[in-house]
Design an enzyme around this catalytic site. Structure first.
Site, PDB file in Angstrom:
ATOM      1  N   GLY A  54       7.619  -3.596   9.270  1.00 23.71           N
ATOM      2  CA  GLY A  54       7.154  -4.937   8.877  1.00 23.71           C
ATOM      3  C   GLY A  54       5.732  -5.071   9.360  1.00 23.71           C
ATOM      4  O   GLY A  54       4.899  -4.219   9.078  1.00 23.71           O
ATOM      5  N   GLU A  55       5.491  -6.097  10.123  1.00 24.45           N
ATOM      6  CA  GLU A  55       4.145  -6.332  10.658  1.00 24.45           C
ATOM      7  C   GLU A  55       4.258  -6.382  12.180  1.00 24.45           C
ATOM      8  O   GLU A  55       4.801  -7.333  12.741  1.00 24.45           O
ATOM      9  CB  GLU A  55       3.610  -7.649  10.060  1.00 24.45           C
ATOM     10  CG  GLU A  55       2.260  -8.046  10.548  1.00 24.45           C
ATOM     11  CD  GLU A  55       1.237  -6.922  10.438  1.00 24.45           C
ATOM     12  OE1 GLU A  55       1.118  -6.316   9.365  1.00 24.45           O
ATOM     13  OE2 GLU A  55       0.580  -6.631  11.456  1.00 24.45           O
ATOM     14  N   SER A  56       3.739  -5.350  12.832  1.00 22.66           N
ATOM     15  CA  SER A  56       4.006  -5.194  14.267  1.00 22.66           C
ATOM     16  C   SER A  56       3.449  -6.329  15.118  1.00 22.66           C
ATOM     17  O   SER A  56       4.072  -6.737  16.103  1.00 22.66           O
ATOM     18  CB  SER A  56       3.462  -3.845  14.760  1.00 22.66           C
ATOM     19  OG  SER A  56       2.083  -3.730  14.489  1.00 22.66           O
ATOM     20  N   CYS A  86       8.180   2.520  11.677  1.00 22.11           N
ATOM     21  CA  CYS A  86       6.850   2.061  11.284  1.00 22.11           C
ATOM     22  C   CYS A  86       6.339   0.989  12.258  1.00 22.11           C
ATOM     23  O   CYS A  86       5.981   1.311  13.380  1.00 22.11           O
ATOM     24  CB  CYS A  86       6.892   1.606   9.824  1.00 22.11           C
ATOM     25  SG  CYS A  86       5.279   1.591   9.058  1.00 22.11           S
ATOM     26  N   ARG A 118      -2.720   2.878  13.893  1.00 21.55           N
ATOM     27  CA  ARG A 118      -2.181   2.019  12.825  1.00 21.55           C
ATOM     28  C   ARG A 118      -2.920   2.285  11.520  1.00 21.55           C
ATOM     29  O   ARG A 118      -4.088   2.636  11.515  1.00 21.55           O
ATOM     30  CB  ARG A 118      -2.380   0.533  13.189  1.00 21.55           C
ATOM     31  CG  ARG A 118      -1.295  -0.022  14.054  1.00 21.55           C
ATOM     32  CD  ARG A 118      -1.566  -1.477  14.411  1.00 21.55           C
ATOM     33  NE  ARG A 118      -1.230  -2.405  13.336  1.00 21.55           N
ATOM     34  CZ  ARG A 118      -1.234  -3.728  13.491  1.00 21.55           C
ATOM     35  NH1 ARG A 118      -1.538  -4.271  14.648  1.00 21.55           N
ATOM     36  NH2 ARG A 118      -0.926  -4.506  12.484  1.00 21.55           N
ATOM     37  N   ILE A 147       4.361   3.265   4.034  1.00 21.61           N
ATOM     38  CA  ILE A 147       3.730   2.009   3.611  1.00 21.61           C
ATOM     39  C   ILE A 147       2.832   1.501   4.740  1.00 21.61           C
ATOM     40  O   ILE A 147       3.322   1.106   5.795  1.00 21.61           O
ATOM     41  CB  ILE A 147       4.806   0.942   3.289  1.00 21.61           C
ATOM     42  CG1 ILE A 147       5.790   1.477   2.250  1.00 21.61           C
ATOM     43  CG2 ILE A 147       4.151  -0.357   2.812  1.00 21.61           C
ATOM     44  CD1 ILE A 147       7.043   0.626   2.088  1.00 21.61           C
ATOM     45  N   ARG A 148       1.546   1.570   4.528  1.00 17.48           N
ATOM     46  CA  ARG A 148       0.595   1.247   5.605  1.00 17.48           C
ATOM     47  C   ARG A 148       1.047   1.890   6.916  1.00 17.48           C
ATOM     48  O   ARG A 148       1.081   1.252   7.971  1.00 17.48           O
ATOM     49  CB  ARG A 148       0.470  -0.274   5.782  1.00 17.48           C
ATOM     50  CG  ARG A 148      -0.312  -0.941   4.663  1.00 17.48           C
ATOM     51  CD  ARG A 148      -0.849  -2.309   5.055  1.00 17.48           C
ATOM     52  NE  ARG A 148       0.181  -3.213   5.491  1.00 17.48           N
ATOM     53  CZ  ARG A 148       0.192  -3.847   6.657  1.00 17.48           C
ATOM     54  NH1 ARG A 148      -0.789  -3.691   7.519  1.00 17.48           N
ATOM     55  NH2 ARG A 148       1.165  -4.658   6.967  1.00 17.48           N
ATOM     56  N   HIS A 183       9.860   4.966   6.073  1.00 20.15           N
ATOM     57  CA  HIS A 183      10.930   3.956   5.935  1.00 20.15           C
ATOM     58  C   HIS A 183      12.236   4.539   5.388  1.00 20.15           C
ATOM     59  O   HIS A 183      12.465   4.501   4.174  1.00 20.15           O
ATOM     60  CB  HIS A 183      10.459   2.844   4.981  1.00 20.15           C
ATOM     61  CG  HIS A 183       9.451   1.940   5.583  1.00 20.15           C
ATOM     62  ND1 HIS A 183       9.776   0.723   6.159  1.00 20.15           N
ATOM     63  CD2 HIS A 183       8.120   2.074   5.721  1.00 20.15           C
ATOM     64  CE1 HIS A 183       8.693   0.161   6.624  1.00 20.15           C
ATOM     65  NE2 HIS A 183       7.667   0.950   6.367  1.00 20.15           N
ATOM     66  N   GLU A 185      15.128   3.295   5.441  1.00 21.42           N
ATOM     67  CA  GLU A 185      16.010   2.254   4.879  1.00 21.42           C
ATOM     68  C   GLU A 185      15.687   1.962   3.407  1.00 21.42           C
ATOM     69  O   GLU A 185      16.445   1.280   2.737  1.00 21.42           O
ATOM     70  CB  GLU A 185      15.930   0.967   5.724  1.00 21.42           C
ATOM     71  CG  GLU A 185      14.694   0.097   5.489  1.00 21.42           C
ATOM     72  CD  GLU A 185      13.400   0.667   6.096  1.00 21.42           C
ATOM     73  OE1 GLU A 185      13.434   1.750   6.704  1.00 21.42           O
ATOM     74  OE2 GLU A 185      12.350   0.006   5.929  1.00 21.42           O
TER      75      GLU A 185
HETATM   76  N1  GLN Z   1       0.772  -1.298   9.267  1.00 20.12           N
HETATM   77  C1  GLN Z   1       1.851  -2.117   9.733  1.00 20.12           C
HETATM   78  C2  GLN Z   1       1.596  -2.570  11.165  1.00 20.12           C
HETATM   79  O1  GLN Z   1       0.633  -2.146  11.708  1.00 20.12           O
HETATM   80  C3  GLN Z   1       3.173  -1.374   9.686  1.00 20.12           C
HETATM   81  C4  GLN Z   1       3.586  -1.184   8.270  1.00 20.12           C
HETATM   82  C5  GLN Z   1       5.042  -1.010   8.101  1.00 20.12           C
HETATM   83  O2  GLN Z   1       5.860  -1.274   8.982  1.00 20.12           O
HETATM   84  N2  GLN Z   1       5.402  -0.628   6.901  1.00 20.12           N
HETATM   85  O3  GLN Z   1       2.335  -3.326  11.695  1.00 20.12           O
END
Ligand code: GLN
Length: 205
Positions: A54-56, A86, A118, A147-148, A183, A185
């Site tokens: 998600g978004e850390s 992630c 990151r 993903i990112r 990921h 999942e």
């Molecule tokens: N780039 C996101 C972060 O720094 C992580 C991306 C992800 O969990 N898919 O939190």
């Protein structure tokens, strides 16, 4: 005895991980439950936890509000198995830099002795899939969805490297703590979730 698995449910890929863990329990024929974890009380009943992607920064900051982050660190240090995916792996790490903006200040669990970058493969539009392997844990082929995604530029002593992609470290393990940059999942392949359920089951007994 029933296995109590949890998914940290602050933000990110919560439902997908709950479903994958349930499928893994079924496939392994292990008696257990999977619950979403938001509070220290819910966490206290859990034998193994996934911190989802998600978004850390968001997950870290919101987890500080009710004291969850502190209790989480204690539980992991006491040996609770954890799989950080992630953003989840970012939270577990000791040192974080962003590929583009450099040094960033965000709450971290400071548990896994890794240097993390990151957005190591670029921004959202540079997301990709690739076949990867995690041979040392019995998964020779896996569809990695990035993903990112972060990568790991350096590991401390006794941190086992589970996988690399294009020379970058993308999966690590130290005892009860696993971190992956992709990921699992989001695929129908539950082999990594099965590995985590088995690890939790073994460490509990
Ligand atoms: N780039 C996101 C972060 O720094 C992580 C991306 C992800 O969990 N898919 O939190």
């Amino acid at each position: 005895m029933s296995l109590n698995l949890g998914v940290l449910s602050i933000q990110g890929d919560v439902l997908e991980n709950i479903l994958s863990l349930k499928s893994a329990l079924d496939a392994l024929d292990i008696d257990g439950t999977v619950t979403s974890v938001k509070t220290p009380d819910e966490l206290s009943k859990i034998d193994g936890l996934i911190i989802p992607g998600g978004e850390s920064t968001t997950i870290g900051q919101l987890s500080m509000v009710n004291g969850l982050l502190k209790i989480l660190k204690e539980k992991i240090e006491q040996g609770m198995p954890v799989l950080g995916i992630c953003a989840g792996m970012i939270l577990l790490s000791k040192t974080v830099q962003d590929k583009v903006v450099g040094k960033i200040n965000q709450p971290l669990l400071n548990i896994l002795d890794i240097k993390l970058e990151r957005n190591s493969f670029g921004r959202q539009r540079e997301s990709f899939e690739s076949n990867i392997s995690l041979n040392s844990i019995g998964i020779p082929s896996f569809n990695g969805i990035f993903i990112r995604a972060p990568s790991i530029s350096d590991v401390g002593s006794n941190v086992e490297i589970l996988s690399k992609f294009n020379e970058k470290i993308i999966a690590v393990k130290k005892n009860n703590v696993i971190g992956v940059a992709f990921h699992p999942e989001l695929t129908s392949d539950i082999s990594l979730h099965k590995y985590f359920v088995n690890l939790t089951n073994t460490l509990k007994n």
